[in-house]
Design an enzyme around this catalytic site. Structure first.
Site, PDB file in Angstrom:
ATOM      1  CD  GLU A  33      -1.004   0.716   3.640  1.00  8.88           C
ATOM      2  OE1 GLU A  33      -1.408   1.880   3.463  1.00  8.88           O
ATOM      3  OE2 GLU A  33      -1.195   0.064   4.689  1.00  8.88           O
ATOM      4  CE  LYS A  94      -7.005   6.980   5.540  1.00  5.80           C
ATOM      5  NZ  LYS A  94      -7.285   7.268   6.953  1.00  5.80           N
ATOM      6  CB  VAL A 114      -5.788  -1.962   4.144  1.00  8.40           C
ATOM      7  CG1 VAL A 114      -6.224  -3.413   4.001  1.00  8.40           C
ATOM      8  CG2 VAL A 114      -4.473  -1.856   4.915  1.00  8.40           C
ATOM      9  CG  ASP A 146     -14.195   6.156  12.355  1.00  3.32           C
ATOM     10  OD1 ASP A 146     -13.944   5.412  11.380  1.00  3.32           O
ATOM     11  OD2 ASP A 146     -13.479   7.115  12.681  1.00  3.32           O
ATOM     12  CB  SER A 148     -11.227   0.811   8.886  1.00  2.00           C
ATOM     13  OG  SER A 148     -10.499   0.844   7.676  1.00  2.00           O
ATOM     14  CE  LYS A 167       0.083   2.409  14.774  1.00  2.00           C
ATOM     15  NZ  LYS A 167      -0.038   2.256  13.302  1.00  2.00           N
TER      16      LYS A 167
HETATM   17  N1  PSU Z   1      -2.872   1.594  10.579  1.00  2.89           N
HETATM   18  C1  PSU Z   1      -1.562   1.814  10.757  1.00  2.89           C
HETATM   19  N2  PSU Z   1      -0.856   2.532   9.834  1.00  2.89           N
HETATM   20  C2  PSU Z   1      -1.451   3.028   8.712  1.00  2.89           C
HETATM   21  C3  PSU Z   1      -2.851   2.762   8.528  1.00  2.89           C
HETATM   22  C4  PSU Z   1      -3.511   2.048   9.470  1.00  2.89           C
HETATM   23  O1  PSU Z   1      -1.015   1.357  11.745  1.00  2.89           O
HETATM   24  O2  PSU Z   1      -0.779   3.695   7.902  1.00  2.89           O
HETATM   25  C5  PSU Z   1      -3.519   3.226   7.267  1.00  2.89           C
HETATM   26  C6  PSU Z   1      -3.755   2.018   6.335  1.00  2.89           C
HETATM   27  O3  PSU Z   1      -3.591   2.449   4.994  1.00  2.89           O
HETATM   28  C7  PSU Z   1      -5.212   1.693   6.593  1.00  2.89           C
HETATM   29  C8  PSU Z   1      -5.799   3.047   6.844  1.00  2.89           C
HETATM   30  O4  PSU Z   1      -5.848   1.039   5.525  1.00  2.89           O
HETATM   31  O5  PSU Z   1      -4.804   3.737   7.595  1.00  2.89           O
HETATM   32  C9  PSU Z   1      -7.105   2.993   7.603  1.00  2.89           C
HETATM   33  O6  PSU Z   1      -7.650   4.245   7.665  1.00  2.89           O
HETATM   34  P1  PSU Z   1      -9.142   4.446   8.230  1.00  2.89           P
HETATM   35  O7  PSU Z   1      -9.040   4.161   9.696  1.00  2.89           O
HETATM   36  O8  PSU Z   1      -9.455   5.883   7.934  1.00  2.89           O
HETATM   37  O9  PSU Z   1     -10.011   3.486   7.492  1.00  2.89           O
HETATM   38 MN    MN Z   2     -12.816   5.890   9.568  1.00  2.00          MN
END
Ligand code: PSU
Ligand code: MN
Length: 314
Positions: A33, A94, A114, A146, A148, A167
């Site tokens: 990614e 993003k 991802v 929220d 992902s 995380k």
């Molecule tokens: N978690 C990490 N590092 C990252 C991301 C997530 O520890 O860089 C990035 C990845 O690209 C993941 C995205 O797909 O953040 C998820 O973002 P959101 O929570 O907005 O869906």
């Molecule tokens: Mn989100």
């Protein structure tokens, strides 16, 4: 006109020559990614880490394919110059599933998450993908919703993702519940626990442990033979790079309250939390992040290679 994946691939994919050749010859490929490059790590660690991941994949006998969006195309396999641009440019979009069409049609530079990377890898015919941490259900997600797009993507797109868990800025138990609801296998790579990114353990037990790449390849083949979609392989951060759990908890608690105080939400929340944690751990989190990304690249390459010779027998 009805949707055709082949027509979409023709129109929007730009394959690097190494990727095109690998696809033609049936060599093992591993997608990477670019959000982690543009939004997840600071310069120049982001470029160095991206190159080190590619190198780790080659060293295992597979071909890396870093994915990003630019000039209205899905770039699969990045030149050094594009990597540098993604790592340094301001205003890189993003790009998750939601954002793909906007990024392409507006000819903007975009870094795929991802979910975005899985989608693009699938269009290109790549089945394996290494990342650091996946997105998940945010803390408080039961009221903010929220969650992902990564989790939903895993339920619909047949790509295997190697990660170091998620995380602890997220709600890990609810993230696992959601994955179960969506029918996504969560395989513990040489572990019985869901790893928590900076730390190898979360205290959450996994039902399915795998100990070598042949076993994973057989499960993936069976999953896809049955018409099913994504799989998650969770490989803990290497012990020597792990952070003390207490340090992580303190850093996360302060990052979360800072985000709340500043009213940060939506797609900016994850990058904001990552930056805050890096700041409070004095960069130790970045070192852990780098080590686990390279390790995951290696594991994904081994699985991709084993898949090439897998028969589907466990
Ligand atoms: N978690 C990490 N590092 C990252 C991301 C997530 O520890 O860089 C990035 C990845 O690209 C993941 C995205 O797909 O953040 C998820 O973002 P959101 O929570 O907005 O869906
Ligand atoms: Mn989100």
């Amino acid at each position: 006109m009805p949707f055709s994946a082949a027509a979409a691939a023709d129109r929007y994919l730009s394959l690097a020559p190494t990727v095109r050749d690998a696809l033609a010859e049936g060599l093992p490929l591993v997608a990477l990614e670019s959000t982690v490059i543009a939004h997840g790590l600071p310069y120049p660690t982001n470029v160095e880490t991206a190159l080190a991941m590619e190198e780790a994949i080659r060293a295992e006998g597979a071909v890396p394919a870093t994915i990003a969006i630019g000039d209205g195309r899905i770039m699969v396999g990045l030149e050094r110059a594009s990597l540098e641009e993604l790592a340094t440019a301001e205003d890189v979009l993003k790009v998750s599933r939601r954002d793909l069409a906007f990024a392409l049609a507006s000819q903007r530079l975009g870094a795929t998450t991802v979910s975005g990377t899985m989608l693009c890898a699938h269009l290109a015919g790549i089945r394996f993908f290494a990342t650091g941490g996946i997105g998940g259900v945010h803390r408080g997600g039961e009221s903010t919703l929220d969650i992902s797009a990564d989790l939903m993507e895993l339920s619909r797109t047949p790509v295997l993702v190697v990660c170091a868990g998620a995380k602890a800025i997220l709600d890990l138990p609810r993230t696992l519940e959601y994955l179960e609801t969506q029918g996504v296998p969560v395989l513990g790579w040489q572990t019985d626990e869901f790893p928590a990114f900076y730390t190898p353990r979360s205290g959450l037990r996994l039902q399915q442990r795998v100990d070598d790449e042949a076993q994973v390849a057989a499960i993936a083949r069976t999953h896809w033979d049955c018409g099913l979609a994504g799989l998650l392989v969770c490989s803990p951060v290497p012990a020597e790079a792990a952070l003390p759990a207490a340090q992580v908890e303190t850093a996360i608690a302060s990052a979360l309250s800072e985000a709340e105080a500043k009213g940060i939400h939506g797609s900016s929340l994850t990058p904001f939390l990552l930056r805050q944690v890096a700041e409070t751990t004095g960069g130790a989190s970045i070192e852990a992040n780098r080590a686990l990304l390279i390790n995951n690249a290696r594991v994904a390459a081994r699985i991709a290679r084993a898949y090439g010779s897998s028969t589907g027998q466990l």
